[in-house]
Motif scaffolding. Sequence first.
Motif, PDB file in Angstrom:
ATOM      1  N   GLU A   1       0.831  -1.212   0.000  1.00  0.00           N
ATOM      2  CA  GLU A   1       0.000   0.000   0.000  1.00  0.00           C
ATOM      3  C   GLU A   1       0.861   1.256   0.000  1.00  0.00           C
ATOM      4  OE1 GLU A   1      -1.613   3.381   2.435  1.00  0.00           O
ATOM      5  OE2 GLU A   1      -0.086   1.932   3.036  1.00  0.00           O
ATOM      6  N   ARG A   2       0.353   2.305  -0.677  1.00  0.00           N
ATOM      7  CA  ARG A   2       0.932   3.650  -0.639  1.00  0.00           C
ATOM      8  C   ARG A   2      -0.216   4.651  -0.585  1.00  0.00           C
ATOM      9  NH1 ARG A   2       3.558   4.266  -6.004  1.00  0.00           N
ATOM     10  NH2 ARG A   2       2.163   2.580  -6.659  1.00  0.00           N
ATOM     11  N   ALA A   3       0.041   5.860  -0.132  1.00  0.00           N
ATOM     12  CA  ALA A   3      -1.043   6.845  -0.044  1.00  0.00           C
ATOM     13  C   ALA A   3      -0.506   8.248  -0.257  1.00  0.00           C
ATOM     14  CB  ALA A   3      -1.743   6.752   1.317  1.00  0.00           C
ATOM     15  N   ASP A   4      -1.444   9.150  -0.581  1.00  0.00           N
ATOM     16  CA  ASP A   4      -1.061  10.527  -0.860  1.00  0.00           C
ATOM     17  C   ASP A   4      -2.215  11.450  -0.499  1.00  0.00           C
ATOM     18  OD1 ASP A   4       0.460  12.702  -1.894  1.00  0.00           O
ATOM     19  OD2 ASP A   4      -0.706  12.611  -3.734  1.00  0.00           O
TER      20      ASP A   4
ATOM     21  N   VAL B   1      -4.420   3.104   8.632  1.00  0.00           N
ATOM     22  CA  VAL B   1      -3.535   4.252   8.487  1.00  0.00           C
ATOM     23  C   VAL B   1      -4.364   5.447   8.043  1.00  0.00           C
ATOM     24  CG1 VAL B   1      -1.538   2.822   7.919  1.00  0.00           C
ATOM     25  CG2 VAL B   1      -2.993   3.672   6.075  1.00  0.00           C
TER      26      VAL B   1
ATOM     27  N   PRO C   1      -3.843   8.787   5.275  1.00  0.00           N
ATOM     28  CA  PRO C   1      -2.928   9.390   4.321  1.00  0.00           C
ATOM     29  C   PRO C   1      -2.256  10.661   4.822  1.00  0.00           C
ATOM     30  CG  PRO C   1      -4.953   8.715   3.229  1.00  0.00           C
ATOM     31  CD  PRO C   1      -5.174   8.553   4.707  1.00  0.00           C
TER      32      PRO C   1
ATOM     33  N   TYR D   1       5.300   6.140  10.825  1.00  0.00           N
ATOM     34  CA  TYR D   1       5.176   5.498   9.523  1.00  0.00           C
ATOM     35  C   TYR D   1       4.408   6.417   8.573  1.00  0.00           C
ATOM     36  CZ  TYR D   1       6.751   1.423  12.067  1.00  0.00           C
ATOM     37  OH  TYR D   1       7.487   0.564  12.845  1.00  0.00           O
TER      38      TYR D   1
ATOM     39  N   GLN E   1       2.816   8.317   5.406  1.00  0.00           N
ATOM     40  CA  GLN E   1       2.307   7.838   4.138  1.00  0.00           C
ATOM     41  C   GLN E   1       2.770   8.746   2.998  1.00  0.00           C
ATOM     42  OE1 GLN E   1      -0.341   5.144   3.616  1.00  0.00           O
ATOM     43  NE2 GLN E   1       0.757   4.534   5.451  1.00  0.00           N
ATOM     44  N   SER E   2       3.136   8.152   1.872  1.00  0.00           N
ATOM     45  CA  SER E   2       3.456   8.903   0.663  1.00  0.00           C
ATOM     46  C   SER E   2       3.411   7.953  -0.516  1.00  0.00           C
ATOM     47  CB  SER E   2       4.841   9.557   0.764  1.00  0.00           C
ATOM     48  OG  SER E   2       5.868   8.583   0.651  1.00  0.00           O
TER      49      SER E   2
ATOM     50  N   TYR F   1       4.327   0.447   1.906  1.00  0.00           N
ATOM     51  CA  TYR F   1       4.438  -0.509   3.002  1.00  0.00           C
ATOM     52  C   TYR F   1       3.800  -1.839   2.596  1.00  0.00           C
ATOM     53  CZ  TYR F   1       5.445   3.639   5.808  1.00  0.00           C
ATOM     54  OH  TYR F   1       5.988   4.799   6.295  1.00  0.00           O
TER      55      TYR F   1
ATOM     56  N   SER G   1      -7.789  12.568  -0.771  1.00  0.00           N
ATOM     57  CA  SER G   1      -6.787  11.514  -0.563  1.00  0.00           C
ATOM     58  C   SER G   1      -6.824  10.495  -1.692  1.00  0.00           C
ATOM     59  CB  SER G   1      -7.029  10.791   0.774  1.00  0.00           C
ATOM     60  OG  SER G   1      -6.954  11.691   1.866  1.00  0.00           O
TER      61      SER G   1
ATOM     62  N   VAL H   1      -5.273   6.468  -2.180  1.00  0.00           N
ATOM     63  CA  VAL H   1      -4.549   5.315  -1.636  1.00  0.00           C
ATOM     64  C   VAL H   1      -4.350   4.308  -2.768  1.00  0.00           C
ATOM     65  CG1 VAL H   1      -4.571   3.418   0.024  1.00  0.00           C
ATOM     66  CG2 VAL H   1      -5.519   5.650   0.661  1.00  0.00           C
TER      67      VAL H   1
END
Length: 294
Positions: A140-143, A178, A180, A203, A205-206, A211, A263, A265
């Motif tokens: 997973e990644r998020a912004d 989590v 973002p 941790y 998020q970007s 992760y 957001s 993800v």
Amino acid sequence: MKALTRGLALRVAVAATALVVGPAALAPGTAEAPTHTTRAAQLAGDGATAGQKFQWRFVQWDYAWEFGESFDSAAYRGQSRRGGTWEEYTDGSGRVVKYGGGVEFHSGVIRNKLDAPDYGTSMLTLHGKGMQQGRWEIKERADTPDDLSPGKDYRFIIELVPEDGSDACANNIRIAEVSPSNGTLTIGAKTSGGSWARTLTGYPQSTSNGYAYGLEITGKRITWFLNGQVIGSLGASAARPTVPMTVRMRLVGADRNVEMNKSVVKIDWVRGYNLKNGKVAPTTPAVRTGTYAC
């Protein structure tokens, strides 16, 4: 004759290049996903994952959406590729889309950053791959765009819920929760026998900082992983599932009257393993009695 010879040589050269480059270098949708029939090809492992570090070995199913697959398509690879489908649900402005070799949860209309509303929950649930015991791992990644005025943070939740559709709020295992917009991570379990939770910090998020969240359920223990490291272990028998569980992912927001931070993800892949192979994971740190929101 010389032209024919040159044409034949060119075709041979192109074919040779394709054999060297392989499907992974082709644009999504331009080739069929490889079948991965060899044992070596079925071995999972790319980067810091629990599957690699603890030698889970043969992936049973791996959804990666690398070749333009739909939510109804078979898994990208694995020893049990067939039979699983994904169901999308939204009750707000968001949606789940296939994009760039994975899937993305969009809180609203991404191309209109300032004016489009962001509210409600978007969800993706896997059907047909339930397991009471086994292993799962998700990348997973998020912004969150930084050009917006501050609003309320979305929560992104990766969890196991009952495959039979029974009450998921009362019976679930939180693989990861989590936001973002910050660097907290919550893991835990909730059943009729109790509730357990652990929250970690640090941790962030970007989109560039992904992760790999992992989970293992055996007949004795539940173990949580982050990038191949154990971050939680729970031996309480009351915490372990009594029915087959399946993966559900949710981008959770408030109703339309609450301003939310826009957001995105990104999920690169979702994998499942059985318990036939692998090393024994550490039994610390402990996940203790605690609660978390549904």
